[in-house]
Motif scaffolding. Structure first.
Motif, PDB file in Angstrom:
ATOM      1  N   ILE B 317       0.835  -1.197   0.000  1.00 41.97           N
ATOM      2  CA  ILE B 317       0.000   0.000   0.000  1.00 41.97           C
ATOM      3  C   ILE B 317       0.867   1.242   0.000  1.00 41.97           C
ATOM      4  O   ILE B 317       0.559   2.232  -0.672  1.00 41.97           O
ATOM      5  CB  ILE B 317      -0.985  -0.046   1.166  1.00 41.97           C
ATOM      6  CG1 ILE B 317      -2.059  -1.042   0.786  1.00 41.97           C
ATOM      7  CG2 ILE B 317      -1.629   1.279   1.409  1.00 41.97           C
ATOM      8  CD1 ILE B 317      -2.610  -1.826   1.870  1.00 41.97           C
ATOM      9  N   LEU B 318       1.990   1.160   0.720  1.00 43.73           N
ATOM     10  CA  LEU B 318       2.917   2.294   0.666  1.00 43.73           C
ATOM     11  C   LEU B 318       3.391   2.500  -0.774  1.00 43.73           C
ATOM     12  O   LEU B 318       3.449   3.630  -1.271  1.00 43.73           O
ATOM     13  CB  LEU B 318       4.108   2.040   1.586  1.00 43.73           C
ATOM     14  CG  LEU B 318       3.773   2.120   3.072  1.00 43.73           C
ATOM     15  CD1 LEU B 318       5.012   1.836   3.909  1.00 43.73           C
ATOM     16  CD2 LEU B 318       3.215   3.501   3.406  1.00 43.73           C
ATOM     17  N   MET B 320       1.802   1.749  -3.450  1.00 40.82           N
ATOM     18  CA  MET B 320       0.704   2.354  -4.222  1.00 40.82           C
ATOM     19  C   MET B 320       0.633   3.858  -3.975  1.00 40.82           C
ATOM     20  O   MET B 320       0.498   4.653  -4.906  1.00 40.82           O
ATOM     21  CB  MET B 320      -0.620   1.699  -3.841  1.00 40.82           C
ATOM     22  CG  MET B 320      -1.807   2.280  -4.579  1.00 40.82           C
ATOM     23  SD  MET B 320      -3.367   1.531  -4.096  1.00 40.82           S
ATOM     24  CE  MET B 320      -3.804   2.540  -2.710  1.00 40.82           C
ATOM     25  N   MET B 321       0.737   4.239  -2.693  1.00 37.76           N
ATOM     26  CA  MET B 321       0.673   5.657  -2.356  1.00 37.76           C
ATOM     27  C   MET B 321       1.780   6.440  -3.068  1.00 37.76           C
ATOM     28  O   MET B 321       1.546   7.506  -3.628  1.00 37.76           O
ATOM     29  CB  MET B 321       0.830   5.844  -0.837  1.00 37.76           C
ATOM     30  CG  MET B 321      -0.342   5.336  -0.048  1.00 37.76           C
ATOM     31  SD  MET B 321      -1.801   6.291  -0.491  1.00 37.76           S
ATOM     32  CE  MET B 321      -3.047   5.445   0.417  1.00 37.76           C
ATOM     33  N   LEU B 324       1.048   6.754  -6.709  1.00 34.87           N
ATOM     34  CA  LEU B 324      -0.050   7.678  -6.991  1.00 34.87           C
ATOM     35  C   LEU B 324       0.350   9.127  -6.765  1.00 34.87           C
ATOM     36  O   LEU B 324      -0.124  10.027  -7.450  1.00 34.87           O
ATOM     37  CB  LEU B 324      -1.274   7.326  -6.147  1.00 34.87           C
ATOM     38  CG  LEU B 324      -2.057   6.092  -6.617  1.00 34.87           C
ATOM     39  CD1 LEU B 324      -3.313   5.913  -5.782  1.00 34.87           C
ATOM     40  CD2 LEU B 324      -2.426   6.195  -8.077  1.00 34.87           C
ATOM     41  N   PHE B 325       1.227   9.343  -5.788  1.00 34.85           N
ATOM     42  CA  PHE B 325       1.700  10.706  -5.591  1.00 34.85           C
ATOM     43  C   PHE B 325       2.447  11.178  -6.824  1.00 34.85           C
ATOM     44  O   PHE B 325       2.323  12.320  -7.257  1.00 34.85           O
ATOM     45  CB  PHE B 325       2.655  10.780  -4.378  1.00 34.85           C
ATOM     46  CG  PHE B 325       1.976  11.261  -3.143  1.00 34.85           C
ATOM     47  CD1 PHE B 325       1.439  12.548  -3.085  1.00 34.85           C
ATOM     48  CD2 PHE B 325       1.862  10.444  -2.026  1.00 34.85           C
ATOM     49  CE1 PHE B 325       0.800  12.994  -1.952  1.00 34.85           C
ATOM     50  CE2 PHE B 325       1.221  10.889  -0.897  1.00 34.85           C
ATOM     51  CZ  PHE B 325       0.687  12.154  -0.857  1.00 34.85           C
ATOM     52  N   PRO B 328      -0.691  10.151 -10.641  1.00 36.51           N
ATOM     53  CA  PRO B 328      -2.028   9.875 -10.096  1.00 36.51           C
ATOM     54  C   PRO B 328      -2.836   8.889 -10.937  1.00 36.51           C
ATOM     55  O   PRO B 328      -3.781   8.302 -10.440  1.00 36.51           O
ATOM     56  CB  PRO B 328      -2.680  11.257 -10.102  1.00 36.51           C
ATOM     57  CG  PRO B 328      -1.562  12.223 -10.126  1.00 36.51           C
ATOM     58  CD  PRO B 328      -0.443  11.562 -10.861  1.00 36.51           C
TER      59      PRO B 328
ATOM     60  N   PHE C 118      -7.316  12.625  -2.785  1.00 36.18           N
ATOM     61  CA  PHE C 118      -6.619  11.675  -3.628  1.00 36.18           C
ATOM     62  C   PHE C 118      -7.511  11.121  -4.709  1.00 36.18           C
ATOM     63  O   PHE C 118      -7.180  11.098  -5.887  1.00 36.18           O
ATOM     64  CB  PHE C 118      -6.165  10.506  -2.762  1.00 36.18           C
ATOM     65  CG  PHE C 118      -4.713  10.260  -2.870  1.00 36.18           C
ATOM     66  CD1 PHE C 118      -4.135  10.066  -4.105  1.00 36.18           C
ATOM     67  CD2 PHE C 118      -3.924  10.244  -1.737  1.00 36.18           C
ATOM     68  CE1 PHE C 118      -2.786   9.849  -4.194  1.00 36.18           C
ATOM     69  CE2 PHE C 118      -2.578  10.029  -1.833  1.00 36.18           C
ATOM     70  CZ  PHE C 118      -2.011   9.833  -3.064  1.00 36.18           C
ATOM     71  N   PHE C 126     -12.841   4.126  -8.508  1.00 34.67           N
ATOM     72  CA  PHE C 126     -11.487   4.332  -8.028  1.00 34.67           C
ATOM     73  C   PHE C 126     -11.491   4.577  -6.531  1.00 34.67           C
ATOM     74  O   PHE C 126     -10.678   4.026  -5.797  1.00 34.67           O
ATOM     75  CB  PHE C 126     -10.864   5.507  -8.773  1.00 34.67           C
ATOM     76  CG  PHE C 126      -9.383   5.593  -8.625  1.00 34.67           C
ATOM     77  CD1 PHE C 126      -8.565   4.681  -9.257  1.00 34.67           C
ATOM     78  CD2 PHE C 126      -8.800   6.593  -7.869  1.00 34.67           C
ATOM     79  CE1 PHE C 126      -7.194   4.754  -9.137  1.00 34.67           C
ATOM     80  CE2 PHE C 126      -7.435   6.681  -7.740  1.00 34.67           C
ATOM     81  CZ  PHE C 126      -6.630   5.761  -8.376  1.00 34.67           C
ATOM     82  N   ALA C 133      -8.075  -0.642  -0.231  1.00 33.75           N
ATOM     83  CA  ALA C 133      -6.652  -0.852   0.018  1.00 33.75           C
ATOM     84  C   ALA C 133      -6.217  -0.139   1.297  1.00 33.75           C
ATOM     85  O   ALA C 133      -5.527  -0.727   2.152  1.00 33.75           O
ATOM     86  CB  ALA C 133      -5.836  -0.360  -1.174  1.00 33.75           C
ATOM     87  N   VAL C 134      -6.636   1.110   1.459  1.00 35.50           N
ATOM     88  CA  VAL C 134      -6.225   1.878   2.640  1.00 35.50           C
ATOM     89  C   VAL C 134      -6.745   1.232   3.918  1.00 35.50           C
ATOM     90  O   VAL C 134      -6.027   1.117   4.910  1.00 35.50           O
ATOM     91  CB  VAL C 134      -6.727   3.337   2.525  1.00 35.50           C
ATOM     92  CG1 VAL C 134      -6.525   4.074   3.828  1.00 35.50           C
ATOM     93  CG2 VAL C 134      -6.000   4.049   1.402  1.00 35.50           C
ATOM     94  N   PHE C 137      -4.779  -1.747   4.807  1.00 36.63           N
ATOM     95  CA  PHE C 137      -3.491  -1.301   5.326  1.00 36.63           C
ATOM     96  C   PHE C 137      -3.615  -0.911   6.791  1.00 36.63           C
ATOM     97  O   PHE C 137      -2.800  -1.284   7.633  1.00 36.63           O
ATOM     98  CB  PHE C 137      -2.998  -0.111   4.503  1.00 36.63           C
ATOM     99  CG  PHE C 137      -1.724   0.493   5.008  1.00 36.63           C
ATOM    100  CD1 PHE C 137      -0.588  -0.278   5.175  1.00 36.63           C
ATOM    101  CD2 PHE C 137      -1.657   1.846   5.295  1.00 36.63           C
ATOM    102  CE1 PHE C 137       0.591   0.286   5.633  1.00 36.63           C
ATOM    103  CE2 PHE C 137      -0.480   2.418   5.752  1.00 36.63           C
ATOM    104  CZ  PHE C 137       0.647   1.636   5.921  1.00 36.63           C
TER     105      PHE C 137
END
Ligand SMILES: Nc1ncnc2c1ncn2[C@@H]1O[C@H](COP(=O)(O)OP(=O)(O)O)[C@@H](O)[C@H]1O
Ligand SMILES: [Mg+2]
Lengths: 241, 337, 358
Positions: B317-318, B320-321, B324-325, B328, C118, C126, C133-134, C137
């Motif tokens: 997930i990190l 993915m983040m 996306l940053f 996007p 986001f 989306f 996912a978040v 996590f």
């Protein structure tokens, strides 16, 4: 007089709850290029999309080549022999120029003779043949979009504002290509804001306003009558002259 | 004749965006220095690639289904679970062949296991498309709800058929254990996963780039309306993509079950999170992106799992983040209209 | 009558049957300690109160804004962990409770803003994927950071003196009911839940709520009218998250415990979805009916199924399908049927009476 290739009678189209086409009556004679004019937001694009079934007409009749098509699905309508050059050009940016044309040639493999014809007008396409179409310039994309409509014989071609945003030299190039297309027995219904292009290509003309056809006649008559132009089209007409 | 005036200037080059590939390579290289031991690094890299390829098999169909019809199937995990459970039953039925010392006889168990998973998942996919998805085309909210509901019901039915317990899914005899190359231990089954995964990827690339059906799928992902306006039935195409995607998820499920050597009811839901992450990272609708994303996720999971087990579960997930940053729309944004 | 109208922000039940059902539930919850003595029933009543708020806040997203989030339990969990951590680290008094609550609200606000900014620009799909996912996590995080969160075991904590079960307000039971910490806590939960629910009702019937509905109906049009749809959606997302956090605080306070199984479990997320949809999306009252029905079913339907399963023994498959552990199967089917045929759920049915499809 023979029956027109395409006839819209009392066509209404709703998008969501909005009533966009409010009873469109339009006849497109065989073998002619009919110009569809009108201000921004008049409903020209919606009319073309409704013919193709991309919006469903909520009432009224659309006859094409002796068949009622208002209720049919888009792929069926297109398969009857209609090609579409949308306002957004609808290029498949990730596919090569070649693959764009391969898909446009629905019936068979690419026809060499017709391909040569396309290249004659748009040599750039040969040059970029294997490159993704997304890399083409705006004008080249429009050329590709029109080529897709020319690569196989079609009974009717719908073209939405092909000259929008293009440089004058390219516009002339397009006009030549479309004149050539007119020489074949293809019928064309074309939306155009550029009056120069409209005048040099159009046989018949129909003017839309607020979701209705408000004038039909010959292009030459409209071109000669400035008062009528101003009344029907406002000032927007002369901007491109 | 009018001279076209728009074709001057240098020829633009067709190039794929290599930055994501460089990042992938960078991850592998950085991991080498962090891990410090070459043999461990090789083992982890192979494990990561195998895991990534299995995820790719499961995820590729979903990303295409979304690209083509704007349909996100939150019950995609169901097909993974089905593949795994059908695998359990088939492997049991062929247990004597699977237990044999001969590789060929083992294949006689592996082939029907994988085939069974593919066929059953594909059939259920066809049913699911018709009954669950079709009535809610174009309605996103209902789609999410209905497919989630379908997942709940299906998970419960799996409970009813196969029971709530963890079931073993043994690998065929000759594919168990590992062999040594120098001082590097390589698990045999990981190689199977790599071979199958790369074959699926190659076949998919071939279809998508070299056949008219493939071109239509790619074109449909970009602009479905235009494909229809050219006279092609995107819906029919979509049904087949959905079925193939489900079948592949089934294949991936069976392989994943063998990879883990057991299967639980939650296999679908667990994989779902990973798969979402992968297709978001890759760019929704992009098969190439899905491939790179899956490898990235597989590798990072294995490297981090070794370097810092505590963070391992969250590493994806990190990842993915971060992606996306930076982008996007994912690594390979699909130009959709 | 005027007072009720104001209290309900002008959004009356508009159906005699619905009004009756709501009245009955309110009555039962208000007097639960007296009507249903016993620990189990009081637990059920408190859970109903709290989940009504949780589900109503989810409906603000799903029903009124048209977006699906899978991270609602995350915010619920943040509330629970917020006070659990504060109460275990500081001394278990009112100030620790306030600090924990405030901290949890702040964390939720930041997180919901981040998630919203986001992914709300893009499509509902989306957003749903990212929140899934978040949330997973966060669940992992909570179980890994065991020093802070107690890991899988969770945190058991002391509540302020006044709310402890041992505390006595009156020495003698009145009408067989002990007037002590448990009763006080129940009424604290009940009144907070009632206030939060009425607050949400006010929000959805305010101009803000009407813009949300306009966006849900036609985003294209709402943009054209000049509404910044992203801003409105993000606000709705934050409000919903904050209320869920408060619900989490109440739940932890009631249980005197917070752990992954009571807050972050994906199964709870599924439960919330079922409650909203079965009760009726986009109708705040649906959350009351849906929650009550669901939690009562959860606690008592299984007993019924056990009997049915026993009675059908011998018939193939049927006993398995009726096994008490399979109750989610039937609610899942009900859920799917609701989404297809009764998008407004029970409330929609009651309001439109015999009319076909809502
Ligand atoms: N997707 C849509 N939803 C709602 N209204 C639309 C949509 N597309 C077009 N319209 C409205 O329909 C009217 C006609 O649009 P259009 O056919 O594109 O006009 P033209 O092509 O003549 O400029 C406009 O008022 C436009 O705002
Ligand atoms: Mg237009």
């Amino acid at each position: 007089m023979p029956e027109p290739l395409l006839t819209l009678a009392g066509v209404h189209t709703h998008i969501g709850q909005y009533h966009i086409l409010q009873g469109v009556d339009l006849a497109v004679p065989r073998g002619e290029l009919t110009m569809l004019l009108g201000r921004n937001g008049a409903g020209k694009t919606t009319a073309l999309r409704t013919i193709l079934g991309l919006w469903k007409a909520s009432s009224g009749s659309i006859r094409f080549d002796q068949a009622e098509i208002a209720a049919r699905e888009t792929p069926d309508i297109a398969s009857m022999g209609i090609a579409y050059v949308p306002e957004t050009m609808g290029i498949f940016a990730g596919l090569s120029v070649k693959d764009n044309l391969v898909l446009a040639a629905r019936e068979s493999a690419l026809d060499e003779a017709r391909l040569e014809n396309v290249f004659r007008f748009f040599p750039a396409l040969r040059k970029f043949w294997f490159l993704p179409a997304g890399l083409l310039s705006g004008g080249q994309k429009q050329m590709l979009s029109i080529s897709r409509a020319m690569i196989e014989p079609r009974k009717l071609v719908l073209i939405d504002e092909p000259t929008k945003g293009l440089a004058p030299a390219i516009i002339n190039n397009l006009i030549e290509a479309l004149k050539e297309l007119k020489q074949t027995d293809t019928t064309i219904l074309m939306v155009e804001q550029n009056f120069h292009a409209a005048r040099s290509l159009g046989d018949g003309v129909a003017v839309m306003d607020s979701g209705r056809i408000v004038h039909t006649g010959r292009m030459a008559d409209l071109a000669a009558d400035e008062a009528l132009q101003t009344r029907l089209l406002g000032l927007s007409l002369d901007v491109h002259q | 004749m009018t001279q076209p005036s728009d074709d001057q200037g240098p020829l633009p080059q067709a190039r794929i965006d290599t930055i994501p590939l460089l990042i992938l390579a960078g991850v592998v290289i950085v991991a080498f220095f962090l891990i410090g031991s070459a043999s461990t690094w090789v083992t982890l890299t192979i494990a990561g690639v195998a895991m990534g390829l299995l995820i790719f098999i499961m995820a590729s169909g979903l990303t295409l289904v979304f690209g083509l019809m704007d349909v996100m199937n939150f019950a995609h995990g169901l097909f993974i679970a089905i593949g795994a459970y059908v695998g359990v039953s088939t492997m049991k039925a062929f247990s004597s062949a699977a237990g044999s010392e001969s590789f060929l006889e083992n294949l006689g168990a592996l082939a029907p296991t994988l085939l069974g998973a593919v066929v059953v998942a594909g059939l259920i996919g066809a049913f699911f498309e018709r009954v669950i998805i079709r009535p809610v085309y174009g309605q996103h909210l209902k789609q999410i709800l209905i497919t989630t509901g379908g997942m709940i019901v299906a998970e419960q039915l799996i409970h009813v058929i196969w029971g709530p317990d963890l079931l073993p899914l043994p690998r065929p005899e000759t594919l168990r254990g590992s062999f040594l190359v120098g001082d590097v231990a390589i698990e045999k089954f990981r190689l199977v996963a790599v071979v199958v995964g790369l074959s699926v990827f190659a076949a998919m690339m071939l279809v998508l780039n070299r056949t008219k059906i493939g071109l239509l799928i790619r074109a449909g992902v970009e602009n479905k309306e235009m494909v229809e306006a050219m006279g092609y039935r995107v819906r029919r195409l979509f049904v087949w993509v959905f079925i193939v995607g489900s079948a592949l998820a089934g294949l991936g499920g069976a392989l994943w079950g063998m990879y883990q050597e057991n299967v639980t009811v939650h296999i679908g839901a667990q994989m779902m999170v990973l798969i979402f992450i992968v297709i978001i990272i890759g760019g929704l609708g992009s098969v190439g992106g899905c491939f790179v994303g899956a490898l990235l996720v597989g590798l990072v999971a294995n490297y981090v799992g070794y370097l810092s087990p505590k963070v391992a579960l969250g590493s994806n997930i990190l990842l993915m983040m971060i992606v996306l940053f930076w982008r996007p729309q994912g690594l390979y944004p699909v130009n959709r209209q | 009558m005027r007072a009720i109208d104001t209290l309900l922000s002008g959004d009356l039940p508009r159906s005699r049957l619905l009004a009756l059902a709501l009245g009955a539930i309110l009555f039962a919850l208000a007097l639960a300690p007296f009507l249903f003595p016993g620990t189990r029933s009081l637990d059920v009543a408190a859970k109903v109160c709290i989940f009504i708020v949780l589900v109503a806040s989810y409906d603000l997203l799903l029903g009124y804004t048209g977006i699906v989030s899978f991270a609602h339990t995350m915010f619920f969990g943040i509330g629970g962990y917020g006070i659990a951590i504060a109460m275990t680290r500081l001394d278990a008094g009112w100030s620790a409770l306030a600090i924990g609550t405030a901290g949890a609200l702040a964390v939720s606000l930041v997180l919901s803003l981040l998630v919203g900014l986001f992914s709300l620009r893009v499509k509902a799909i989306f957003f749903a994927m990212v929140t899934l996912a978040v949330a997973s996590f966060f669940a992992i995080l909570a179980s890994q950071l065991s020093d802070l969160t107690g890991g899988e075991d969770g945190l058991t904590f002391k509540v302020p003196e006044f709310l402890r079960p041992g505390f006595r307000l009156l020495d003698e039971p009145v009408l067989g009911v002990v007037f002590g910490g448990k009763l006080i806590t129940y009424y604290l939960v009940f009144t907070s839940a009632l206030a939060l629910f009425l607050g949400l009702l006010r929000a959805v019937n305010s101009p803000f709520g009407r813009v949300l509905l306009a966006i849900r109906e036609n985003e294209f049009r709402a943009e054209a009218l000049g509404y910044r749809t992203v801003v409105y959606r993000t606000l709705a997302n934050c409000l919903s998250a904050l209320v869920a956090t408060l619900a989490g605080v109440l739940y932890a306070l009631w249980l005197r415990y917070t752990g992954p199984n009571t807050t972050l479990d994906f199964a709870i997320m599924i439960d919330i979805l079922l409650m909203v949809v079965i009760g009726g999306m986009g109708t705040m009252y649906g959350s009351i009916l849906g929650t009550t029905l669901f939690i009562v079913a959860q606690n008592y339907l299984q007993d019924l199924m056990k009997m049915a399963s026993g009675a059908t023994r011998g018939i193939p498959l049927l006993p398995d399908l009726l096994h008490p552990d399979r109750w989610l199967l039937w609610l899942g089917v009900l859920f799917v049927v609701c989404v297809y045929y009764f998008p407004l759920g029970i409330v929609g049915r009651l309001r439109h009476g015999g009319a076909r499809k809502g």
